[in-house]
Design a protein around this motif. Structure first.
Motif, short mmCIF file in Angstrom:
data_model
loop_
_atom_site.label_atom_id
_atom_site.label_comp_id
_atom_site.label_asym_id
_atom_site.label_seq_id
_atom_site.Cartn_x
_atom_site.Cartn_y
_atom_site.Cartn_z
N GLN A 125 0.84 -1.19 0.00
CA GLN A 125 0.00 0.00 0.00
C GLN A 125 0.87 1.25 0.00
OE1 GLN A 125 -2.67 0.14 3.34
NE2 GLN A 125 -3.94 1.77 2.48
N ILE A 126 0.51 2.20 -0.86
CA ILE A 126 1.14 3.53 -0.86
C ILE A 126 0.15 4.49 -0.23
CG2 ILE A 126 2.03 5.39 -2.31
CD1 ILE A 126 2.73 3.27 -4.41
N ILE A 127 0.62 5.25 0.77
CA ILE A 127 -0.26 6.14 1.51
C ILE A 127 0.21 7.58 1.32
CG2 ILE A 127 -1.22 6.71 3.78
CD1 ILE A 127 -0.46 3.80 4.59
N ILE A 128 -0.67 8.43 0.78
CA ILE A 128 -0.35 9.85 0.59
C ILE A 128 -1.54 10.70 1.01
CG2 ILE A 128 1.34 9.52 -1.26
CD1 ILE A 128 -0.88 10.14 -3.28
N LEU B 54 -6.77 7.56 -3.66
CA LEU B 54 -6.62 8.85 -4.34
C LEU B 54 -7.91 9.65 -4.33
CD1 LEU B 54 -4.49 7.94 -7.50
CD2 LEU B 54 -3.71 8.81 -5.31
N ARG B 55 -8.77 9.42 -3.37
CA ARG B 55 -10.04 10.14 -3.36
C ARG B 55 -9.85 11.64 -3.14
NH1 ARG B 55 -13.40 6.52 0.78
NH2 ARG B 55 -11.28 6.31 1.62
N GLN B 56 -8.71 12.04 -2.56
CA GLN B 56 -8.42 13.47 -2.44
C GLN B 56 -8.04 14.09 -3.80
OE1 GLN B 56 -5.31 13.42 0.56
NE2 GLN B 56 -6.71 14.32 2.05
N PHE B 57 -7.74 13.25 -4.76
CA PHE B 57 -7.36 13.71 -6.09
C PHE B 57 -8.48 13.35 -7.07
CE2 PHE B 57 -3.54 13.07 -3.64
CZ PHE B 57 -2.77 14.18 -3.94
N GLU B 58 -9.61 13.97 -6.85
CA GLU B 58 -10.82 13.64 -7.61
C GLU B 58 -10.61 13.90 -9.10
OE1 GLU B 58 -15.59 14.79 -7.72
OE2 GLU B 58 -14.24 15.72 -6.24
N GLY B 59 -11.01 12.94 -9.89
CA GLY B 59 -10.93 13.09 -11.34
C GLY B 59 -9.62 12.63 -11.95
N SER C 29 -2.41 -0.57 -14.48
CA SER C 29 -2.79 0.46 -13.51
C SER C 29 -4.14 1.06 -13.86
CB SER C 29 -1.73 1.57 -13.46
OG SER C 29 -0.50 1.08 -12.98
N ARG C 30 -4.96 1.33 -12.84
CA ARG C 30 -6.27 1.94 -13.07
C ARG C 30 -6.73 2.65 -11.80
NH1 ARG C 30 -6.54 -3.29 -13.37
NH2 ARG C 30 -6.78 -3.16 -15.63
N ILE D 52 -9.85 4.87 -6.02
CA ILE D 52 -8.82 3.95 -5.52
C ILE D 52 -7.91 3.53 -6.68
CG2 ILE D 52 -8.33 1.81 -4.30
CD1 ILE D 52 -9.77 3.96 -2.63
N PHE D 53 -6.64 3.81 -6.54
CA PHE D 53 -5.65 3.42 -7.54
C PHE D 53 -5.17 2.01 -7.24
CE2 PHE D 53 -1.06 2.90 -8.32
CZ PHE D 53 -1.02 3.02 -9.70
#
Length: 499
Positions: free
Chosen positions: A5-8, A437-442, A476-477, A482-483
Motif C-alpha cells: 500500500q502507498i499512503i499519501i 486517491l479520493r483526495q485527487f478527484e478526477g 494500472s487503473r 482507488i488506484f
C-alpha cells in the motif's frame, strides 16, 4: 502475489522539487570529454568538435545543470591552462588519474557545450593545490562583465558576455587522502570559508557548496561535517555528499537494499547541519548537494590494466546491467524523498565514465541506467508528497530488513498531474499495489511505463542498444478514487496520472 500500500495525503508535503536534483557531472577523466562529448574530426561531430549524437541523448535526459571539471581532477587544475588559443595551451601531467591532460577542451568549450545541451554550469574551484585568490580570479574571468584583468582576458578569448555561473563547488572530497592537497576538517573549513567570502564579495548572487564527507564509510564522517560547518556555516549555502554502490559479491537482494544506506546518509548529514545551526543560533538552513552518486564497480579490474600517462584512456567505463538500473531508480526515489533538503544532485557521470550514455567512434547509445534517470528528470516535477509505504520486507545480508517496495509520489499542481515512481525489489513475485486517491478527484491513469528484463545481468551495447528499454503496461487503473496496479517482479515503474 504480494500486496503493498502507498499512503499519501495532499496536505502532507515533503517539499518542492528543485530541477537541479536531476543534474549530472563531467570530469576531465577518461573518455568523458575526449571521445564522449567532444571529438574533433569525428563524422558525428559539429564544427566545434562536439559530438552531435551525444548531445541529442543529453537533451533527452533534460539535464538541468552539469558539474565540471571534477572530481579529483580539480584539485590540481590550473584553469588558465584551459583557456585561450588551443595551440598555446600546455599539456600537463594529471596526477589524480595519472594521465596527460592536453587542455584541448577547457572552460570556454564547456560553456559553449552547455548552451547547446540546454544545461547550466556548475563550476568547481581548486582548493587542493591552490586557494581563495585563484578561485576569485576564476570567478572574475567567468562572471565579471569587463574592465578588469581577468574579465578582459575572457573577452580577448572571444567571449564578450560573462558565463554567469551561479553554483560553485569549493573543492572536491577534501577529506580523502587520495586528494591532492588533502586537508583536515579544520584546515578545509577555514579555506572554504575564506574562499566563499571572497567570491561572494565579487559576485553576491552566487551559491557555494562546501565539501562534506566523500562517503558514509569515511572514518571522519560526522566529525568532518560538524567541524567544517562550524568554520564556514555563515559563508556557504550547501554541503556535498558522495555515494557509490557495488555488487562485487553478486548478491542482488543485498545490492538492491543498499539504497537504504543512502537514505541513512542523508538523514545523518541533515542532523549534523541542523546541530551546527542550533549551536550558532543561525536563521538559515544548510541544504544538501548530492553531487556524486551512482553504481560503480564493473570497470575496477579493467582499470588496473591502464598504463599511466596515456591520453583519455578507456577508464571507469562501467557497462551497466538491468539490476543497476533498478538500484539507480531506488537512488532517485531516495533523493526525491528528501527534496526538502536536497536541492542539487549530480549523477556521476554523464558520458562514458560511469555514465548513462556510452560512445564509440561510430555512435552513441543509452545504457540501462539512462531510463530511470530520464523518467525522473522529465516527469518528476512539482511537490513531493510525504509517501508512506506498507509492504512486506525481506532480510538482506548487510542492511537488515528492507521493504520490497520503494516509492515516491510527486504532485504537479499546475499541470493537475500526479506521478508515482516505484521499484519492486522482489526477485520472484509481482506486487499488487493500492493507493487511496479520493483526495485527487478526477485523476486517471494516463501512462504506466515499466523497465524490466528476465535477465538481471542484461546490458545495452552498441550492437544491441535496446536490450533493456521501457515498455507500456495496462496494469494500472483508478476506480472510485482507488488506484490499483500490479508491479512486475524486479521492475522500475512510472505511473502518470492526470485530472
Amino acid at each position: 502475489m504480494k500486496r503493498a500500500q502507498i499512503i499519501i495525503d495532499r496536505y502532507f508535503l515533503t517539499g518542492e522539487v528543485d530541477k537541479r536534483i536531476y543534474g549530472s557531472f563531467l570530469e576531465q577523466l577518461g573518455r568523458a570529454v575526449y571521445g564522449g562529448i567532444y571529438q574533433e574530426g569525428n563524422v558525428n561531430s559539429d564544427a566545434q568538435g562536439f559530438r552531435k549524437d551525444t548531445l541529442e541523448l543529453v537533451k533527452e535526459l533534460r539535464v538541468p545543470i552539469v558539474r565540471y571539471p571534477g572530481g579529483n581532477f580539480v584539485s590540481g587544475f590550473h584553469w588558465e591552462d584551459s583557456v585561450g588559443p588551443k595551440a598555446q595551451r600546455p599539456a600537463r601531467t594529471e596526477l589524480a588519474w595519472k594521465v596527460i591532460e592536453t587542455n584541448e577542451f577547457g572552460l570556454n568549450e564547456f560553456a559553449d557545450w552547455s548552451k547547446k545541451a540546454g544545461s547550466d554550469m556548475m563550476m568547481a574551484v581548486n582548493l587542493g593545490t591552490r586557494g581563495p585568490e585563484d578561485a576569485k580570479n576564476l570567478l572574475e574571468y567567468c562572471n565579471f562583465e569587463g574592465g578588469t584583468y581577468y574579465s578582459d582576458l575572457r573577452r580577448a578569448h572571444g567571449y564578450a558576455e560573462p558565463h554567469n555561473i551561479k553554483v560553485w563547488c569549493l573543492g572536491n572530497e577534501m577529506d580523502g587522502k587520495w586528494q591532492m592537497g588533502h586537508k583536515t576538517a579544520g584546515e578545509y573549513g577555514r579555506i572554504a570559508s575564506e574562499t566563499s567570502r571572497l567570491m561572494k564579495w565579487l559576485d553576491p548572487g552566487i551559491e557555494t557548496i562546501a565539501c562534506g564527507s566523500s562517503g558514509l564509510a569515511m572514518p571522519t564522517f560526522g566529525d568532518w561535517e560538524y567541524q567544517v560547518l562550524d568554520e564556514c556555516y555563515e559563508e556557504v549555502d550547501y554541503l556535498s555528499l558522495h555515494q557509490y554502490f557495488e555488487n562485487h559479491s553478486n548478491n542482488t537482494p543485498d545490492f538492491l537494499a543498499s539504497s537504504k544506506v543512502m537514505d541513512e546518509f542523508i538523514t545523518g548529514v541533515v542532523s549534523l547541519c541542523d546541530a551546527v545551526k542550533a549551536k550558532k543560533h543561525a536563521k538559515k538552513s544548510i541544504h544538501l548537494s548530492f553531487d556524486e552518486w551512482n553504481v560503480w564497480y564493473h570497470s575496477n579490474e579493467q582499470d588496473k590494466k591502464i598504463k599511466p600517462w596515456d591520453k583519455a584512456p578507456h577508464q571507469l567505463e562501467d557497462v551497466y546491467n538491468f539490476e543497476d538500473a533498478l538500484l539507480v531508480g531506488s537512488m532517485l526515489i531516495t533523493l526525491l524523498r528528501h527534496a526538502d533538503r536536497i536541492k542539487i544532485a549530480c549523477m556521476a557521470q554523464l558520458v562514458n565514465v560511469i555514465a548513462p550514455i556510452m560512445t564509440s567512434d561510430t555512435g552513441a547509445w543509452r545504457q540501462t541506467i539512462f531510463y530511470p534517470y530520464m523518467h525522473a528528470s522529465i516527469y518528476g516535477k512539482g511537490t513531493v508528497l510525504l509517501t508512506q509505504i506498507k509492504a512486506p520486507f525481506y532480510e538482506s545480508r548487510n542492511y537488515g530488513e528492507v521493504s520490497i517496495l520503494d516509492s515516491v509520489c510527486i504532485w504537479d499542481q499546475e499541470a493537475d498531474a500526479l506521478t508515482i515512481f516505484a521499484v519492486n525489489k522482489d526477485l520472484e513475485e509481482d506486487a499488487e499495489i493500492e493507493c487511496d486517491l479520493r483526495q485527487f478527484e478526477g485523476y486517471q491513469v494516463k501512462e504506466h511505463l515499466v523497465l524490466t528484463h528476465d535477465d538481471l545481468k542484461a546490458e545495452n551495447t552498441e550492437l544491441a542498444p535496446d536490450t533493456v528499454k521501457p515498455v507500456h503496461s495496462a496494469a494500472s487503473r483508478v476506480e472510485n478514487g482507488i488506484f490499483t496496479s500490479v508491479l512486475g517482479r524486479h521492475s522500475w515503474n512510472v505511473v502518470r496520472l492526470e485530472k
